[in-house]
Design a protein around this motif. Sequence first.
Motif, PDB file in Angstrom:
ATOM      1  N   VAL A 140     -50.438  19.465  53.586  1.00 53.43           N
ATOM      2  CA  VAL A 140     -51.890  19.478  54.207  1.00 53.43           C
ATOM      3  C   VAL A 140     -52.637  18.661  53.135  1.00 53.43           C
ATOM      4  O   VAL A 140     -53.955  17.950  52.847  1.00 53.43           O
ATOM      5  N   MET A 141     -52.267  18.461  52.293  1.00 51.58           N
ATOM      6  CA  MET A 141     -53.046  17.992  50.804  1.00 51.58           C
ATOM      7  C   MET A 141     -52.924  16.540  50.786  1.00 51.58           C
ATOM      8  O   MET A 141     -54.170  15.414  50.671  1.00 51.58           O
ATOM      9  N   ALA A 142     -51.590  15.599  51.404  1.00 52.27           N
ATOM     10  CA  ALA A 142     -51.841  14.628  51.930  1.00 52.27           C
ATOM     11  C   ALA A 142     -53.396  13.793  52.502  1.00 52.27           C
ATOM     12  O   ALA A 142     -54.345  12.986  52.918  1.00 52.27           O
ATOM     13  N   ARG A 143     -53.339  14.536  53.837  1.00 58.10           N
ATOM     14  CA  ARG A 143     -54.061  14.847  55.118  1.00 58.10           C
ATOM     15  C   ARG A 143     -55.689  14.529  54.464  1.00 58.10           C
ATOM     16  O   ARG A 143     -56.300  14.723  54.729  1.00 58.10           O
ATOM     17  N   VAL A 144     -55.726  15.890  53.926  1.00 57.30           N
ATOM     18  CA  VAL A 144     -57.510  15.948  52.915  1.00 57.30           C
ATOM     19  C   VAL A 144     -57.372  14.284  52.529  1.00 57.30           C
ATOM     20  O   VAL A 144     -58.719  14.567  52.337  1.00 57.30           O
ATOM     21  N   ILE A 145     -56.617  14.178  51.348  1.00 49.35           N
ATOM     22  CA  ILE A 145     -57.110  12.849  50.974  1.00 49.35           C
ATOM     23  C   ILE A 145     -57.457  11.418  51.666  1.00 49.35           C
ATOM     24  O   ILE A 145     -58.546  10.930  52.378  1.00 49.35           O
ATOM     25  N   GLU A 146     -56.349  11.981  53.183  1.00 54.69           N
ATOM     26  CA  GLU A 146     -56.620  11.193  54.181  1.00 54.69           C
ATOM     27  C   GLU A 146     -58.081  11.374  54.061  1.00 54.69           C
ATOM     28  O   GLU A 146     -58.859   9.843  55.023  1.00 54.69           O
ATOM     29  N   LYS A 147     -58.292  12.398  54.884  1.00 48.37           N
ATOM     30  CA  LYS A 147     -59.378  12.691  55.936  1.00 48.37           C
ATOM     31  C   LYS A 147     -61.131  12.281  54.742  1.00 48.37           C
ATOM     32  O   LYS A 147     -61.855  11.525  55.080  1.00 48.37           O
ATOM     33  N   ARG A 148     -60.395  13.000  53.096  1.00 48.48           N
ATOM     34  CA  ARG A 148     -61.868  12.768  52.508  1.00 48.48           C
ATOM     35  C   ARG A 148     -61.902  11.328  52.264  1.00 48.48           C
ATOM     36  O   ARG A 148     -63.496  10.523  52.203  1.00 48.48           O
ATOM     37  N   GLU A 149     -61.444  10.064  52.066  1.00 42.91           N
ATOM     38  CA  GLU A 149     -61.020   8.189  52.288  1.00 42.91           C
ATOM     39  C   GLU A 149     -61.247   8.184  53.815  1.00 42.91           C
ATOM     40  O   GLU A 149     -61.821   6.236  54.036  1.00 42.91           O
ATOM     41  N   GLY A 150     -61.678   8.846  54.304  1.00 46.38           N
ATOM     42  CA  GLY A 150     -61.780   8.117  55.728  1.00 46.38           C
ATOM     43  C   GLY A 150     -60.647   7.606  56.570  1.00 46.38           C
ATOM     44  O   GLY A 150     -61.041   6.521  57.582  1.00 46.38           O
ATOM     45  N   LYS A 151     -59.843   7.487  56.243  1.00 46.35           N
ATOM     46  CA  LYS A 151     -58.204   6.655  56.563  1.00 46.35           C
ATOM     47  C   LYS A 151     -57.494   7.225  57.583  1.00 46.35           C
ATOM     48  O   LYS A 151     -56.073   7.090  57.092  1.00 46.35           O
ATOM     49  N   LEU A 152     -58.023   9.012  57.714  1.00 49.13           N
ATOM     50  CA  LEU A 152     -56.683   9.132  58.756  1.00 49.13           C
ATOM     51  C   LEU A 152     -56.212   9.277  59.680  1.00 49.13           C
ATOM     52  O   LEU A 152     -57.075   8.133  61.020  1.00 49.13           O
ATOM     53  N   ARG A 153     -54.678   8.556  60.034  1.00 55.08           N
ATOM     54  CA  ARG A 153     -54.519   8.045  61.730  1.00 55.08           C
ATOM     55  C   ARG A 153     -54.233   8.873  61.968  1.00 55.08           C
ATOM     56  O   ARG A 153     -52.601   9.190  62.248  1.00 55.08           O
ATOM     57  N   GLU A 154     -54.722   9.450  62.943  1.00 55.86           N
ATOM     58  CA  GLU A 154     -54.641  10.199  64.260  1.00 55.86           C
ATOM     59  C   GLU A 154     -53.498  10.024  65.027  1.00 55.86           C
ATOM     60  O   GLU A 154     -54.318   8.247  65.512  1.00 55.86           O
ATOM     61  N   VAL A 155     -52.114   9.758  66.179  1.00 59.42           N
ATOM     62  CA  VAL A 155     -51.028   9.570  66.644  1.00 59.42           C
ATOM     63  C   VAL A 155     -52.134  10.339  67.950  1.00 59.42           C
ATOM     64  O   VAL A 155     -51.082  11.303  68.079  1.00 59.42           O
ATOM     65  N   GLU A 165     -59.962  22.122  55.584  1.00 57.10           N
ATOM     66  CA  GLU A 165     -60.772  20.886  55.486  1.00 57.10           C
ATOM     67  C   GLU A 165     -60.037  19.888  56.313  1.00 57.10           C
ATOM     68  O   GLU A 165     -61.256  18.780  57.046  1.00 57.10           O
ATOM     69  N   PHE A 166     -58.678  20.109  56.827  1.00 56.39           N
ATOM     70  CA  PHE A 166     -58.189  19.342  57.637  1.00 56.39           C
ATOM     71  C   PHE A 166     -57.708  19.656  58.505  1.00 56.39           C
ATOM     72  O   PHE A 166     -57.242  20.667  58.328  1.00 56.39           O
ATOM     73  N   GLN A 167     -58.308  19.950  59.497  1.00 53.77           N
ATOM     74  CA  GLN A 167     -58.100  21.001  60.448  1.00 53.77           C
ATOM     75  C   GLN A 167     -57.016  19.910  61.732  1.00 53.77           C
ATOM     76  O   GLN A 167     -58.041  18.899  62.593  1.00 53.77           O
ATOM     77  N   MET A 168     -55.750  20.106  61.696  1.00 57.23           N
ATOM     78  CA  MET A 168     -55.078  19.393  62.444  1.00 57.23           C
ATOM     79  C   MET A 168     -55.115  19.128  64.033  1.00 57.23           C
ATOM     80  O   MET A 168     -55.016  20.409  64.612  1.00 57.23           O
ATOM     81  N   ARG A 169     -55.421  18.441  64.774  1.00 56.97           N
ATOM     82  CA  ARG A 169     -55.685  17.997  66.188  1.00 56.97           C
ATOM     83  C   ARG A 169     -54.952  17.446  66.985  1.00 56.97           C
ATOM     84  O   ARG A 169     -54.824  17.365  67.946  1.00 56.97           O
ATOM     85  N   ALA A 170     -53.940  16.336  66.207  1.00 55.19           N
ATOM     86  CA  ALA A 170     -53.282  15.484  66.491  1.00 55.19           C
ATOM     87  C   ALA A 170     -51.737  15.429  64.724  1.00 55.19           C
ATOM     88  O   ALA A 170     -52.203  15.592  64.395  1.00 55.19           O
ATOM     89  N   PHE A 171     -51.115  14.025  66.601  1.00 56.52           N
ATOM     90  CA  PHE A 171     -49.402  14.110  64.609  1.00 56.52           C
ATOM     91  C   PHE A 171     -50.546  12.727  64.125  1.00 56.52           C
ATOM     92  O   PHE A 171     -51.896  12.467  64.444  1.00 56.52           O
ATOM     93  N   VAL A 172     -49.823  12.686  63.106  1.00 57.04           N
ATOM     94  CA  VAL A 172     -50.894  11.791  61.626  1.00 57.04           C
ATOM     95  C   VAL A 172     -49.082  10.914  61.726  1.00 57.04           C
ATOM     96  O   VAL A 172     -48.579  10.971  61.659  1.00 57.04           O
ATOM     97  N   LEU A 173     -50.297   9.837  61.796  1.00 56.90           N
ATOM     98  CA  LEU A 173     -49.011   8.253  60.615  1.00 56.90           C
ATOM     99  C   LEU A 173     -49.600   8.832  59.261  1.00 56.90           C
ATOM    100  O   LEU A 173     -50.364   8.449  58.831  1.00 56.90           O
ATOM    101  N   PRO A 174     -48.491   8.769  58.280  1.00 55.91           N
ATOM    102  CA  PRO A 174     -48.917   9.277  57.406  1.00 55.91           C
ATOM    103  C   PRO A 174     -48.643   8.709  55.995  1.00 55.91           C
ATOM    104  O   PRO A 174     -49.049   7.213  56.877  1.00 55.91           O
TER     105      PRO A 174
END
Length: 174
Positions: free
Chosen positions: A155-170, A97-106
């Motif tokens: 990955v669970m944290a990133r999935v939550i962010e992705k589902r809510e449209g709040k994933l912050r990639e750096v 569900e979450f395909q990591m493409r870059a670093f993320v700000l948690p």
Amino acid sequence: MSVTTKTGDEGLTGLFTGDRVVKYSSIMEANGTIDELDSFLGEAMHYVPKEMSGIIETIQVQLYELMGELASKGKYSKIGDKEIKWLEELIAKYEEEFQMRAFVLPSSTIGSAKLDICRAIARRAERKVAKIVLEYGFGKNALVYLNRLSDLLFVMARVIEKREGKLREVKPTS
């Protein structure tokens, strides 16, 4: 039976083996950190999706088993390949569900922030258990389990962010 035993008033505590160790021993440091992780997971489960809350509850039970292994100096061991494989399967599921493409700000959401705190504590617990494995020769499954657990929490944290449209990639600037 009272919670207050007064047996630790001199700075020693008992292990499942009957041995008494100083409260700052590497075994107690590791178990204290795992206990801290367990408490923060208990808080996090109130801020994550229901399916993740159930996963966290199972993890909390497994963490008690892990502490038992350390407190028995490896004589009591219920965490093994089955539990580690379960974590790996969950990691793979959420990575789809979450395909990591870059670093993320948690920590873009309350739920992901709570899981990121748990991840950092799991990493600290892993470092403390690594010391036990290398110094005393037991706790290998605990070490692997904590490593996978921190990956799962990430990955669970990133999935939550992705589902809510709040994933912050750096993305690196060049």
